[in-house]
Design an enzyme around this catalytic site. Structure first.
Site, PDB file in Angstrom:
ATOM      1  N   CYS A 135       8.585   4.473   5.707  1.00 56.66           N
ATOM      2  CA  CYS A 135       7.989   3.141   5.847  1.00 56.66           C
ATOM      3  C   CYS A 135       8.953   2.221   6.571  1.00 56.66           C
ATOM      4  O   CYS A 135       9.990   1.869   6.058  1.00 56.66           O
ATOM      5  CB  CYS A 135       7.648   2.548   4.482  1.00 56.66           C
ATOM      6  N   GLU A 182       2.825   9.333  -0.224  1.00 55.08           N
ATOM      7  CA  GLU A 182       3.929   9.042  -1.153  1.00 55.08           C
ATOM      8  C   GLU A 182       4.933   8.158  -0.478  1.00 55.08           C
ATOM      9  O   GLU A 182       5.184   8.276   0.727  1.00 55.08           O
ATOM     10  CB  GLU A 182       4.586  10.360  -1.573  1.00 55.08           C
ATOM     11  N   ARG A 226      12.929   8.299 -11.635  1.00 53.89           N
ATOM     12  CA  ARG A 226      12.597   8.306 -10.206  1.00 53.89           C
ATOM     13  C   ARG A 226      11.175   7.779 -10.040  1.00 53.89           C
ATOM     14  O   ARG A 226      10.208   8.514 -10.226  1.00 53.89           O
ATOM     15  CB  ARG A 226      12.714   9.722  -9.636  1.00 53.89           C
ATOM     16  N   ARG A 228       8.076   6.452  -7.884  1.00 55.54           N
ATOM     17  CA  ARG A 228       7.492   6.540  -6.560  1.00 55.54           C
ATOM     18  C   ARG A 228       6.042   6.073  -6.606  1.00 55.54           C
ATOM     19  O   ARG A 228       5.356   6.262  -7.613  1.00 55.54           O
ATOM     20  CB  ARG A 228       7.550   7.980  -6.023  1.00 55.54           C
TER      21      ARG A 228
END
Length: 409
Positions: A135, A182, A226, A228
């Site tokens: 991104c 993702e 983690r 996401r």
């Protein structure tokens, strides 16, 4: 050569610790069955087979095809394959990631490199698009201003020059039944939420997909914090809901489930572990100079009231997020070796396990590249669960499309 037990265990996605808890046998039994030193009861194999079937697409559903963009080392591919998908196209530009990918997915077709150089009409037809897209910042400005300056706007201008544009153009051209994307958690808040607003609007308003999003912490599946964001979209309206995810209790797995036991219950592997007891190689222990530097650095920031510093963990802990910079000093996840002993880094095999890859996953690259690859990877079990949830809805959309074709015919 793998035993029938080992083959079934891998397909369930269970770790040794999870298999021990679910089957009611010690971890020692599990390891001996994996190595073929003992033969489990038939009932054990039956339980494993039932779990494999439970994780497969629902009865009567058709296997689906998918493309794997920004593929890395294939974490999303593993997830989609666990739900019955078949990969028909892969794109990944990094030559070292390609090497690891091909070692684990020996397709009879080449990996496409830079997706920006691939025309959308050259991407084969597929039912699902999956991508862990990088991104980059989106430039958002009013359409009137763009018109006044003679610049592109709308679909093209807000995403042109970013890799998300390539996801959009392939979705627009191929119109697959579904997609799964993702990215990092901060995508949702980037540029005060404007970046994510553009992404969602492109997918929903301009491409017509029904979009669902959820931030999921891998700590439900692996011993690592983690978070996401998962973005799922369907071409048609379906009753998909992230509320139907089956998430194990957070923190139910600890580092002891992925660390080398160093007691002889696993075989030595290459240069990661050595000797009869398969002890972690000394090369992963921090030097006196590096360990002192990290301690001094942490002390300096503590004195300033900052929280920067290394992360020291034991077997009963949950680790911080593994990052692609882990190869530099390993400071975010250091494993304690006891008092008056310097801590050590995780081995690449332990990093693989921390990301949800089983021990059949091949690591054909240097430690430096392996650390980068696992740090950039998805946590496979998270996305396997999302894929499992998506599968029946993908099948329903495919079935409706086939019915429409028959009517026209």
């Amino acid at each position: 050569m793998y035993t029938e037990f080992d083959s079934l265990l891998q397909r369930t996605g269970w770790s040794v610790a999870e298999a021990s808890a679910k089957l009611g046998y010690s971890e020692g039994h599990i390891y001996r069955w994996k190595r073929g030193e003992e033969t489990p009861r038939e009932a054990v194999l039956t339980v494993l087979q039932m779990e494999v079937e439970r994780r497969a697409p629902s009865a009567g559903s058709n296997a689906f095809t998918f493309i794997d963009l920004f593929a890395g080392i294939g974490g999303l591919r593993r997830a989609m394959e666990s739900a019955g998908g078949r990969c028909v196209f892969t794109s990944e530009w990094d030559k070292y990631a390609q090497k690891t990918y091909l070692a684990n997915f020996p397709d009879n077709r080449p990996i496409a490199g830079d997706i920006r150089e691939v025309a959308e009409e050259d991407v084969p037809e597929h039912d699902v698009l999956v991508a862990g897209f990088p991104c980059q910042p989106f430039s958002i400005a009013g359409v009137s201003k763009k018109n006044a300056l003679g610049r592109l706007h709308g679909f093209q201008d807000e995403t042109q020059g970013t890799l998300f544009f390539d996801v959009l153009r392939i979705l627009k051209h191929n119109r697959p039944a579904a997609f799964m994307l993702e990215n990092v958690k901060n995508l949702r808040s980037h540029d005060k939420g404007r970046t994510f607003s553009v992404i969602r609007r492109k997918l929903e308003e301009e491409l017509g997909y029904c979009v669902h999003t959820r931030i999921i912490d891998a700590g439900h599946f692996v011993p690592q914090h983690r978070e996401r964001i998962v973005i799922v979209g369907f071409r048609d309206s379906v009753d998909f809901s992230f509320d139907d995810l089956e998430l194990p209790a957070y923190g139910s797995r600890r580092l002891n489930t992925i660390l080398h036991p160093e007691d002889g219950t696993e075989n030595p592997e290459a240069h990661f572990t050595v000797g009869r007891r398969a002890e972690v190689s000394e090369k992963y222990t921090l030097s006196d100079k590096l360990w002192q530097y990290l301690q001094d650095y942490a002390a300096k920031h503590r004195a300033k009231g900052n929280g920067f510093g290394f992360g020291l963990f034991g077997p009963d802990d949950i680790a911080r997020t593994l990052s692609a910079r882990y190869y530099k000093d390993g400071s975010e996840i250091l494993i304690s070796r006891g008092k008056r002993k310097n801590p050590r880094r995780l081995t690449p095999r332990e990093c693989a396990r921390l990301m949800g890859y089983d021990d059949t996953f091949r690591i054909p690259v240097s430690d430096t590249q392996a650390y980068k690859q696992f740090g950039n990877s998805v946590a496979v079990p998270v996305f396997a669960e999302v894929a499992r949830l998506m599968a029946p809805h993908i099948a329903a959309i495919m079935a409706d499309a086939q019915a429409d074709i028959r009517k026209v015919g």
